[in-house]
Design an enzyme around this catalytic site. Sequence first.
Site, mmCIF file in Angstrom:
data_model
loop_
_atom_site.group_PDB
_atom_site.id
_atom_site.type_symbol
_atom_site.label_atom_id
_atom_site.label_comp_id
_atom_site.label_asym_id
_atom_site.label_seq_id
_atom_site.Cartn_x
_atom_site.Cartn_y
_atom_site.Cartn_z
ATOM 1 C CG HIS A 41 -1.955 -1.025 1.273
ATOM 2 N ND1 HIS A 41 -2.812 -1.270 0.227
ATOM 3 C CD2 HIS A 41 -2.267 -1.921 2.248
ATOM 4 C CE1 HIS A 41 -3.624 -2.285 0.560
ATOM 5 N NE2 HIS A 41 -3.302 -2.701 1.771
ATOM 6 C CG ASP A 72 -2.941 -8.481 0.820
ATOM 7 O OD1 ASP A 72 -2.222 -8.786 1.785
ATOM 8 O OD2 ASP A 72 -3.963 -7.752 0.934
ATOM 9 C CG HIS A 105 -6.520 -5.383 1.960
ATOM 10 N ND1 HIS A 105 -5.956 -6.308 2.825
ATOM 11 C CD2 HIS A 105 -7.658 -4.957 2.553
ATOM 12 C CE1 HIS A 105 -6.724 -6.433 3.909
ATOM 13 N NE2 HIS A 105 -7.764 -5.621 3.766
ATOM 14 C CG ASP A 120 -5.015 -10.036 3.498
ATOM 15 O OD1 ASP A 120 -4.819 -10.542 2.378
ATOM 16 O OD2 ASP A 120 -4.600 -8.897 3.817
HETATM 17 C C1 9RB Z 1 -10.368 2.670 9.255
HETATM 18 C C2 9RB Z 1 -9.975 2.352 7.963
HETATM 19 C C3 9RB Z 1 -7.574 -0.255 7.197
HETATM 20 C C4 9RB Z 1 -8.281 -1.316 6.678
HETATM 21 C C5 9RB Z 1 -7.600 -2.440 6.203
HETATM 22 C C6 9RB Z 1 -6.232 -2.498 6.230
HETATM 23 C C7 9RB Z 1 -5.548 -3.691 5.709
HETATM 24 C C8 9RB Z 1 -4.385 -3.697 5.122
HETATM 25 C C9 9RB Z 1 -3.819 -4.902 4.560
HETATM 26 C C10 9RB Z 1 -5.530 -1.438 6.745
HETATM 27 C C11 9RB Z 1 -6.201 -0.320 7.235
HETATM 28 C C12 9RB Z 1 -10.276 3.461 7.185
HETATM 29 C C13 9RB Z 1 -10.230 1.838 10.473
HETATM 30 C C14 9RB Z 1 -10.005 3.571 5.733
HETATM 31 O O1 9RB Z 1 -3.884 -5.999 5.018
HETATM 32 N N1 9RB Z 1 -3.237 -4.802 3.386
HETATM 33 O O2 9RB Z 1 -2.773 -5.863 2.703
HETATM 34 N N2 9RB Z 1 -8.192 0.902 7.700
HETATM 35 N N3 9RB Z 1 -9.409 1.198 7.525
HETATM 36 N N4 9RB Z 1 -10.842 4.383 7.952
HETATM 37 N N5 9RB Z 1 -10.889 3.932 9.195
HETATM 38 C C15 9RB Z 1 -11.446 4.670 10.306
HETATM 39 ZN ZN ZN Z 2 -4.143 -7.198 2.847
#
Ligand code: 9RB
Ligand code: ZN
Length: 384
Positions: free
Chosen positions: A140, A177, A179, A265
């Site tokens: 990311h 992945d 995502h 994931d």
């Molecule tokens: C929240 C948000 C995230 C959601 C998923 C991942 C996974 C990453 C991964 C990381 C952060 C947002 C809690 C947008 O495994 N990549 O391979 N965050 N999500 N806004 N808010 C409040």
């Molecule tokens: Zn992921």
Amino acid sequence: MTTGYVWHERYAWHDTGTHAGLLPAGGAVQPFRNFESPESKTRFAGLVEVSGLLDHLLRVPARPATEEDLLRVHSPAHVARIRALSEAGGGDAGDGQSPFGPGSYEIARLAAGGTIAATEAVLTGAADNAYALVRPPGHHAERDRGMGYCLFANIAVAVEWARANHGVRRVAVVDYDVHHGNGTQSAFYEDPDVLTVSIHQEHLFPQHSGTLAETGAGAGAGTALNIPLPAGCGNGAYTEAFRRVVVPAVRAFAPELIMVASGFDASAADPLGRMTVTAAGYRALTRQLMDVAEEVCGGRLVMSHEGGYSPVYVPFCGLAVLETLSGHETGVGDPFNEVWASSPQHPLTSWQDDVLKKAERLAHSLGLLAPSLPDPGEPTPGRT
Ligand code: 9RB
Ligand code: ZN
């Protein structure tokens, strides 16, 4: 078959704090640990050793990526900011979702450098293929900011290192992945020599990227491909997507090296993804990637670890991938297989097939499927 393997204890020392899963603790939300914690990785590394597989792998030492390595992909301001925050005791990598503690600048350099070391092992012929079990993840992270637990773009940094140091020109990056691999995609969006293919759960994270419409730009037009799957896909949708879209696209691109963003994931047990892939599914995807690597680039395949948040199941998915890469079966198998294999969510459904048809048509229009697809209504030439 010699498989290189990177793991360093310091990867487990990257401190993502006491988020309660996704949210910072506070108010009614009791402190817990971040979903992105050391455990799924340390237990994966533990099983690699306990299963005996480690004795059949080539241990490749991790090393820190240099500042020069990072700057081929990231802005000086981003690298300096992560370094300063890390020296000051910690901070966030850029999106408010990527907390880290003291020393994470060095650990993130060790993750990018671990991916470089795995790539080097394959390019020098010391290993046939390699798996870098690194942390923090990378797919990311963008040029000027970290995101989604990622500080530096491990795979993009390794690709640029290979091009700068080993005369590699064309590279394909496959990201399974759950995502979207937005960071890797953005690093090479206008680059005609790097194909990025990401298969992911649609509208998951980042919520608005990874659509079929994102296909590269400028000189790199047609060298980004996304397969946004609906939630609920299992082994059937994933293996068919690889057979019909991912593998043909990589074959048509004819890279000299294949890199894989290996996140677990999309597994049936993951708290963040809503897919049901099992260890057997990951085994099948790995087999397909090895076969196309054999066909186009002498088997040169390098995997770098990304997400995967089930501490109990990631180790078995990872072991299945490493067993397949190395050709050595430990006999451990997947103790959870009976639980997940009976899920009705494995056979390809009509709505999943619709997405694959769209992705096939798109890949074809981008020149990434050769030869041209037979019309579904016509009999296949050469067959009766
Ligand atoms: C929240 C948000 C995230 C959601 C998923 C991942 C996974 C990453 C991964 C990381 C952060 C947002 C809690 C947008 O495994 N990549 O391979 N965050 N999500 N806004 N808010 C409040
Ligand atoms: Zn992921």
